[in-house]
Enzyme design. Structure first.
Site, short mmCIF file in Angstrom:
data_model
loop_
_atom_site.label_atom_id
_atom_site.label_comp_id
_atom_site.label_asym_id
_atom_site.label_seq_id
_atom_site.Cartn_x
_atom_site.Cartn_y
_atom_site.Cartn_z
N CYS A 229 12.09 -0.93 -54.28
CA CYS A 229 12.25 0.16 -53.38
C CYS A 229 12.71 -0.47 -51.87
O CYS A 229 13.73 0.04 -51.71
CB CYS A 229 10.89 0.87 -52.91
SG CYS A 229 9.90 1.65 -54.32
N ARG A 230 11.92 -1.11 -51.23
CA ARG A 230 12.52 -1.35 -49.84
C ARG A 230 13.37 -2.64 -50.03
O ARG A 230 14.52 -2.82 -49.36
CB ARG A 230 11.29 -2.05 -49.34
CG ARG A 230 10.31 -0.98 -48.80
CD ARG A 230 9.13 -1.30 -48.34
NE ARG A 230 8.22 -1.95 -49.07
CZ ARG A 230 6.83 -2.59 -49.23
NH1 ARG A 230 6.42 -2.45 -47.89
NH2 ARG A 230 6.26 -3.16 -50.28
N SER A 231 13.16 -3.85 -50.64
CA SER A 231 14.08 -5.01 -50.51
C SER A 231 15.45 -4.78 -51.25
O SER A 231 16.53 -5.33 -50.55
CB SER A 231 13.57 -6.41 -51.14
OG SER A 231 13.15 -6.25 -52.42
N CYS B 56 10.08 -7.66 -50.66
CA CYS B 56 8.90 -6.72 -50.75
C CYS B 56 8.03 -7.12 -51.92
O CYS B 56 7.89 -8.33 -52.55
CB CYS B 56 9.50 -5.32 -50.55
SG CYS B 56 10.43 -4.90 -52.18
N ASP C 232 5.72 0.97 -47.46
CA ASP C 232 5.98 0.76 -48.70
C ASP C 232 5.96 2.36 -49.11
O ASP C 232 4.93 3.09 -49.02
CB ASP C 232 4.66 0.18 -49.74
CG ASP C 232 4.88 0.32 -51.09
OD1 ASP C 232 5.77 0.78 -51.55
OD2 ASP C 232 3.86 -0.27 -51.69
N ASN D 86 10.19 -5.23 -55.34
CA ASN D 86 11.64 -5.53 -55.51
C ASN D 86 12.35 -4.31 -56.16
O ASN D 86 13.26 -4.47 -56.94
CB ASN D 86 12.20 -6.72 -56.18
CG ASN D 86 13.70 -7.22 -55.97
OD1 ASN D 86 14.08 -7.63 -56.69
ND2 ASN D 86 14.14 -6.68 -54.94
#
Ligand code: 4NP
Length: 152
Positions: free
Chosen positions: A8-10, A3, A118, A6
């Site tokens: 939140c999402r990944s 993301c 995001d 690195n």
């Protein structure tokens, strides 16, 4: 799993995918990184940690890092969370074998063109939505690996 930050999402994608690999006893490794490195060395966002824990996944030991050029060789599949990060990754290599490894994660099973949004400026429900999307697609990816391993 890639993301922007690195945090939140990944990290969620890494933690969820690791849990699926354990669940199905699949012999693969997974890691995550950001196309940006402003958060290098930081723990995941506390909201990602909370939502993951709510689902029995502990991502608190992860630390953020920037995507390295060597990652193109280290990994067979490189999943971007959204089109912006997909394009950033594609712009970072001219190698066609590297290009072939990069995909939008939500396209992994059926090419929907969907992005994992995001959630950084959002609320806990946005993080929950991200978790659900990633849990669903990681389950599908893992089951596909199971099917392929049974055929080989
Ligand atoms: P991520 O979310 O890419 O899912 O980790 C973000 C984290 C930090 C920032 C943007 C997005 N930031 O601008 O610092």
């Amino acid at each position: 799993m890639v993301c922007l930050g690195n945090i939140c999402r990944s990290p969620l994608a890494e933690g969820i995918m690791k849990a699926k690999l354990d669940k199905y006893n699949l012999p693969y490794s997974v890691d995550s990184a950001g196309t940006g490195n402003w958060h290098e060395g930081e723990s995941p966002d506390h909201r990602s940690v909370k939502i993951a824990l709510e689902n029995g996944v502990d991502i608190s030991n992860q630390r953020a890092r920037g995507f390295n050029p060597e990652d193109f060789d280290r990994f067979d599949l490189i999943y971007a969370m959204d089109k912006s990060n997909l394009n950033t990754l594609k712009d970072r290599t001219t190698n066609t074998a590297h290009h072939a490894k990069i995909r939008l994660i939500m396209d992994a099973m059926s090419k929907t063109g969907k992005e994992v949004p995001d959630p950084y400026y959002g609320n806990l429900n946005d993080f929950r939505d991200v978790y659900c999307m990633l849990d669903e697609i990681c389950e599908e990816i893992a089951l596909d690996f199971v099917e392929k391993s049974q055929k080989s």
